[in-house]
Design a protein around this motif. Structure first.
Motif, PDB file in Angstrom:
ATOM      1  N   ALA A 147      12.999 -12.719  13.072  1.00  0.00           N
ATOM      2  CA  ALA A 147      11.583 -12.948  13.348  1.00  0.00           C
ATOM      3  C   ALA A 147      10.946 -13.824  12.270  1.00  0.00           C
ATOM      4  N   GLU A 152       9.538 -19.345  17.678  1.00  0.00           N
ATOM      5  CA  GLU A 152       9.523 -18.557  18.915  1.00  0.00           C
ATOM      6  C   GLU A 152       9.042 -19.397  20.093  1.00  0.00           C
ATOM      7  N   LEU A 174      12.478 -14.806  20.858  1.00  0.00           N
ATOM      8  CA  LEU A 174      13.222 -15.379  19.731  1.00  0.00           C
ATOM      9  C   LEU A 174      14.339 -16.257  20.278  1.00  0.00           C
TER      10      LEU A 174
END
Ligand code: OGA
Ligand code: MN
Length: 220
Positions: A147, A152, A174
């Protein structure tokens, strides 16, 4: 490599998702051998095969640093990995046409490389009435994406089916190794947030047959 039977469950899941909500997100779903083949090919591709991506088509095509900064390389049947990829998309196309009667006719796709800091601002892949791209497919080739790495894909789901448009719920994906995203091109604006490290993907589009004027189909 052929994918005659093994992907039926996956194709069925994608098909059901599209029918239910217009998009499908399938983490780590691309067959492992295909994903590896594509990544190996991509790593070996000389940098000069990648070109700055533009926006718009043909004479309207231009490079716009405010909208997207990634580099792309169009995929053709000229190496084993690309052939395996196109074969896989053809199987998906056949399945979706059988199940959903989408009438998908042709496919085009490119590798994309987002270097550190690269992004693609909110956009749609097709606009109603243009009759071109109907279904977008994106797969990711990044091992160990976390993350913290940014990059993203954000899909804006307008939640408007059968009711008033209430909110713009965001779906964040992701770009992890083997993740597949499929969505109706005209319905879902989306964007790529700035990547904090090299980010590799394939983006592709199925089109309807709008070649009637060129007499491809129906025959004249
Ligand atoms: C595109 C696109 C998404 C991604 O190339 O049109 O939206 O996650 N790509 O790479
Ligand atoms: Mn897009």
């Amino acid at each position: 490599m052929t994918y005659s039977g093994g992907d039926t469950t996956l194709f069925e899941s994608i098909s059901n998702d599209i029918a239910e909500k217009g998009y499908s997100i399938r983490p780590y779903a691309l067959p492992e051998d295909l994903t590896r083949l594509l990544l190996n090919h991509l790593i070996e591709l000389p940098t000069e095969k990648f070109k700055r991506a533009g926006i718009g088509r043909a004479k309207d095509h231009m490079i716009n640093d405010f909208i997207r900064t990634d580099e792309i390389s169009w995929i053709a049947r000229n190496n084993e990995a690309s052939c395996a990829w196109i074969n896989w998309t053809e199987s998906l196309q056949a399945y979706l046409n059988r199940r959903l009667f989408l009438g998908l006719f042709s496919f085009e796709s490119h590798f994309a490389h987002y270097a550190k800091g690269d992004f693609y601002k909110k956009h749609k892949d097709a606009f109603k009435g243009e009759g071109n791209r109907v279904l977008s497919v994106v797969v990711y080739l990044n091992q160990h994406w976390s993350a913290d790495d940014g990059g993203e894909l954000v899909i804006y789901d307008k939640n408007s089916r059968g009711s008033t448009v209430i909110d713009n719920s965001k779906i964040t994906v992701l770009p992890s190794y083997g993740t597949i995203v499929v969505f109706l091109s005209e319905e879902f604006p989306h964007e790529v947030l700035p990547a904090k490290r090299d980010r590799y993907s394939i983006a592709g589009w199925f089109r309807l047959n709008n070649s009637i004027d060129n007499n491809i189909d129906p025959p004249s």
